[in-house]
Design a protein around this motif. Structure first.
Motif, short mmCIF file in Angstrom:
data_model
loop_
_atom_site.label_atom_id
_atom_site.label_comp_id
_atom_site.label_asym_id
_atom_site.label_seq_id
_atom_site.Cartn_x
_atom_site.Cartn_y
_atom_site.Cartn_z
N ASP A 113 0.71 -1.30 -0.12
CA ASP A 113 0.21 -0.03 -0.09
C ASP A 113 0.78 1.30 0.02
O ASP A 113 0.68 2.11 0.81
N ASN B 119 1.59 7.56 2.26
CA ASN B 119 2.20 6.65 3.17
C ASN B 119 3.64 6.98 3.38
O ASN B 119 4.47 6.38 4.03
N ASP C 285 2.57 2.53 7.56
CA ASP C 285 1.36 1.73 6.93
C ASP C 285 1.81 0.40 6.75
O ASP C 285 1.75 -0.13 5.56
MG MG Z 1 -3.23 1.11 4.41
#
Ligand code: MG
Ligand code: GN1
Length: 365
Positions: free
Chosen positions: A218, A223, A238
């Motif tokens: 992800d 992030n 994350d």
């Molecule tokens: Mg995530």
């Protein structure tokens, strides 16, 4: 709030908690930023894991610990050049040394260190930031490139397996009885026209052309944490979806999120556009770190990767809309439909610029 303070205390029993606020806009877990009176680590992240999505959250924690420990050892063996800052989010333990705490409702709570003096962006501001985003993903892949992928548990079966999402979509669609709007007809056609091609990465994997490696899962633009003072990328956070996968999922996800200046939460669908100059800068940053472990076959599938992960996220949103919003958090009944349309417009923009994107990738070799 009282309840949250009590939960936060499980992880930091000795420090005074002065504030707890909801943090970020994750689509799956509930995230809070806890502020402490302490002089050093002033903040930490407290999260309730969505155990409908992550059915074995203890394995999510195990993967996180495997990955952060591997990187720690790696950086001990080969420290970064002076002036380079790179930090991994660390799992914080409870007083009895557990990596999570179950409340009386059975909710799964965990705490993670906060990367101080850093910030992330939902939308990239300039080319330099784009390069930093790519560098961060390259650094992450490079640091994990010698971790055997089978050391990581499969915490989310079928994640980024597009054919599997398509099968689920077909099942959901076959049960869908309500009237279909023009937007839904657009989505139905959009998916149907691409459903054969959508097997491209999994077919390449089945034929042995692409191999599993440790991936982030992800690495969307927000992030990636940048140092507030220098603007350098210093962390990727994350780590819930860290597991074995194709690096293509990560590169595709990073590009589809960072090269879309409209952002994935906007309803300004007519402005959605894939920015090739940002794509070029991100890939330059990525390959400045990740040149060593990629094969010729890896390069061959990069264009498909960016097109596919945009398409796949649109398909996941659209399926969730048809299914009644059972997976992603939503702010209204049409939210998942608008998100799906945004990703499909982005896929179209990628398709229209295929020759330019392929040329950018070719120049990276
Ligand atoms: Mg995530
Ligand atoms: C979800 O919750 P968040 O924002 O970290 C999703 C990703 C999607 C992303 C889209 C486990 O991530 O796959 O790309 O939303 N995570 C999971 O914003 O499904």
């Amino acid at each position: 709030m009282d309840n949250l303070v009590a939960i936060a205390r499980k992880f930091k029993p000795l420090e005074k908690i002065i504030d707890i606020q909801e943090f970020g806009d994750g689509n799956i877990n509930d995230t809070f930023l806890v502020t402490l009176e302490s002089k050093e680590d002033k903040h930490f992240i407290l999260q309730r894991i969505n155990s409908k999505v992550f059915v074995q959250p203890e394995l999510v924690m195990l993967n996180m610990r495997t990955v952060t420990e591997h990187v720690r050892q790696q950086l001990k063996r080969a420290p970064l050049k002076t002036g380079c800052r790179w930090e991994m989010p660390q799992v914080l333990l409870t007083q009895d040394e557990r990596d999570h705490w179950l409340d009386s409702y059975g909710s799964f709570w965990r705490a993670i260190s906060f990367i101080e003096n850093s910030q992330s962006f939902d939308i990239i501001k300039n080319i330099k930031q784009a390069r930093e985003v790519g560098y961060a993903l390259g650094m992450f892949h490079e640091l994990l490139s010698d971790l055997p992928p089978d050391r990581l548990a499969d915490t989310l079966e079928g994640f980024h397996n597009t054919p599997r999402y398509l099968r689920h979509y077909d099942t959901v669609l076959s049960k869908h009885r309500a009237r279909k709007s023009p937007e839904m007809h657009y989505c139905l056609q959009f998916v149907s026209k691409r459903s054969v091609w959508a097997h491209v990465l999994e077919n390449a994997r089945a034929r042995g052309k692409l191999h599993l490696r440790p991936i982030h899962g992800d690495p969307k633009v927000n992030n990636i944490m940048m140092d507030k003072a220098t603007g350098q990328a210093i962390s990727i956070v994350d780590l819930d979806t860290v597991k074995a996968g194709l690096v293509h999922y990560d590169i595709g996800d990073c590009l589809r999120s960072a090269c879309n200046l409209t952002g994935e939460e906007s309803n300004q669908l007519e402005t959605v556009h894939f920015e090739t100059d940002l794509c070029q800068a991100i890939l330059k940053g990525y390959f400045s770190m990740a040149n060593e472990f990629l094969t010729v076959n890896d390069y061959d599938y990069l264009y498909d990767a960016v097109r596919l992960i945009a398409f796949e996220l649109g398909l996941r949103y659209f399926t969730d809309y048809l299914e009644g919003d059972v997976y992603f958090k939503v702010k209204g009944p049409e939210h998942n439909l608008v998100r799906a349309l945004g990703q499909f417009k982005l896929t179209e923009s990628i398709e229209l610029q295929a020759p330019a994107i392929r040329a950018i990738i070719r120049d990276m070799r």
